[in-house]
Enzyme design. Structure first.
Site, short mmCIF file in Angstrom:
data_model
loop_
_atom_site.label_atom_id
_atom_site.label_comp_id
_atom_site.label_asym_id
_atom_site.label_seq_id
_atom_site.Cartn_x
_atom_site.Cartn_y
_atom_site.Cartn_z
N THR A 13 0.82 -1.22 0.00
CA THR A 13 0.00 0.00 0.00
C THR A 13 0.85 1.26 0.00
O THR A 13 0.68 2.15 -0.83
CB THR A 13 -0.93 0.00 1.23
N LYS A 105 7.20 1.46 12.34
CA LYS A 105 7.05 1.95 13.72
C LYS A 105 7.31 0.87 14.76
O LYS A 105 7.87 1.14 15.82
CB LYS A 105 5.66 2.55 13.92
N GLY A 134 1.90 8.79 10.21
CA GLY A 134 1.49 8.77 8.81
C GLY A 134 1.90 10.03 8.09
O GLY A 134 3.08 10.39 8.04
N GLU A 190 -7.65 -4.31 10.12
CA GLU A 190 -7.05 -5.55 9.63
C GLU A 190 -7.89 -6.75 10.06
O GLU A 190 -8.68 -6.67 11.00
CB GLU A 190 -5.63 -5.70 10.19
N ASP A 201 0.03 -0.26 18.27
CA ASP A 201 0.38 0.66 17.19
C ASP A 201 0.61 2.07 17.74
O ASP A 201 1.63 2.71 17.46
CB ASP A 201 -0.73 0.67 16.14
N LYS A 205 4.22 4.53 18.25
CA LYS A 205 4.34 5.91 17.76
C LYS A 205 4.69 6.88 18.89
O LYS A 205 5.55 7.76 18.72
CB LYS A 205 3.03 6.32 17.08
#
Length: 440
Positions: A13, A105, A134, A190, A201, A205
């Site tokens: 992606t 990350k 992002g 997902e 996640d 970050k």
């Protein structure tokens, strides 16, 4: 001036978006910045995307070593994620004198100290804007635009999947499971949503941003994590009645006792800017002692937003290379020079939802349990259930210490008549975020 050769590993992606940006904007980059970017090699386990991109003959390879060992490549872009072979890609690229741009990350959140040290030893750089938020340029801001400040707080919505889920739960009154299924069907989540909904996640970050902002090593393992699986439509409705919105926040504060760094569902006032960040969007709130409050808003994921950050890093490295020079080598990584503050020491207010048997004395015994643990109550409400056998008790506490709340939770669970401690959600003291800002 000379061409700057790029080796791209990963054509998924984000990688596909990077290739498209380089090819689409090549002439603009050359005209406006004097940088001739050349996608010299591209690697993937599947050549289908390479064919769709129309890569020139000889560019595509199945072997990442063809990229890192190519003597003509200046910058390696790692976009495959995970620990392996990503770690080996970094190591071999550095050994061959190549800079690395990455959106990884998870790897950087845990192992950037090792990787940054290797980069420094080999006179090259790591750049990771896309790994932190992002398409939002917050890493650059912390490394350059805000260096005149002592950074006091970094907090925000750093996972679009969980924000999408919580936003739909709030607006439509749906359950977590209902929205998760819809998010998976729509491609927002997902098939295995663990990294998103359980907080990993966002923890990766905030570890990266904390390390940069506070100039001390913070790893993902240092971050307290709690996900959103136990947040219910009832909790969201009650929060609204109290004037709050529930968000999964990543929060890092530089306190005299150490770095307070955590990810968990959080009630914040509806009037705060982060409360209005809706859908899959991200926002990072940064407070500096001189600048005060700033907020960076945008898409935290997706092909082109993330590719935008990756190409920004490529261009920053390519500028001196195109002019015959070289980027500054990576600085030696920050050490663990500030303590990590234990979550047990956190002091905040709490929202507590209990499912209890509807019988005389239950309310009093629950309230006494809080008092025995040194916690005072600012609000109590009770609602009956449809079955007539249980009821819901809602408590909002005054400020309490996390360790005392854990004792209270255990005490409540052991009481006769308590069916379940259904939810405990922290009510964030956002005024503490700006403690230490200079008066103008």
């Amino acid at each position: 001036m000379r061409s700057v050769n790029i080796g791209l590993i990963g054509l998924g992606t984000v990688g596909g978006g990077v290739a498209r940006l380089i090819n689409t904007h090549h002439d603009k980059y050359l005209e406006h910045y004097g940088i001739d970017l050349n996608l010299k090699r591209a690697c993937s386990r599947d050549d289908a995307e390479a064919k769709r991109l129309g890569l020139a003959e000889g560019v595509f390879t199945f072997d990442w070593k063809d990229v890192v060992e190519d003597p003509e490549i200046d910058i390696v872009v790692e976009l495959i994620g995970g620990d392996h072979p990503a770690t080996e890609i970094f190591e071999e690229a550095f050994k061959n004198g190549k800079h690395v741009v990455s959106a990884n990350k998870a790897l950087l959140g845990r192992h950037v100290e090792h990787l940054a040290s290797l980069a420094a030893q080999n006179g090259v750089q790591i750049r990771c804007e896309a790994a932190a938020a992002g398409g939002i340029p917050v890493v650059h801001a912390l490394e350059h635009d805000l260096v005149g400040n002592e950074i006091l707080t970094i907090a925000g919505i750093m996972n679009g999947t969980t924000n999408y889920i919580l936003s739909r739960m709030q607006h439509e009154g749906l359950s977590f499971d209902e929205v998760l299924s819809a998010a998976q069907a729509a491609g927002y989540a997902e098939a295995d949503p663990t990294a998103d909904v359980d907080g990993f996640d966002a923890a990766s970050k905030i570890a990266i941003l904390s390390s940069i902002g506070f100039q001390t090593r913070v790893t993902t393992d240092d971050v307290y994590m709690q996900g959103i699986r136990n947040v219910s439509a009832i909790d969201i409705k009650m929060a609204q009645e109290f004037g709050y919105t529930i968000k999964l926040l990543a929060i890092a504060r530089n306190t005299p006792e150490g770095i307070d760094v955590r990810v968990h569902p959080t009630m914040i006032p509806n009037t705060h800017q982060l409360a209005s960040v809706d859908g899959a969007m991200n926002a990072v709130f940064v407070v500096g002692d001189a600048v005060g409050e700033t907020m960076f808003y945008g898409a935290g994921a997706g092909s082109f937003p993330t590719a935008s950050a990756v190409v920004g890093d490529i261009m920053a490295l390519a500028d001196p290379i195109a002019k015959g020079g070289a980027p500054m080598p990576e600085q030696e990584p920050f050490g663990h020079n500030l303590a990590i503050r234990p979550i047990d020491d956190l002091k905040t207010r709490y929202y507590v939802r209990l499912t209890v048997e509807d019988k005389l004395g239950t309310l009093a015994s629950c309230t006494n349990a809080f008092a025995e643990c040194g916690i005072s109550i600012s609000h109590i409400s009770q609602t009956e259930s449809e079955d007539g056998e249980t009821c819901t008790l809602i408590y909002v506490t005054h400020e309490a210490i996390e360790s005392d709340m854990r004792k209270a939770e255990a005490t409540l669970e052991a009481l006769d008549g308590i069916r379940e401690v259904s939810s405990i959600i922290r009510v964030e003291n956002i005024d503490a975020w700006t403690e230490g800002v200079f008066d103008n």
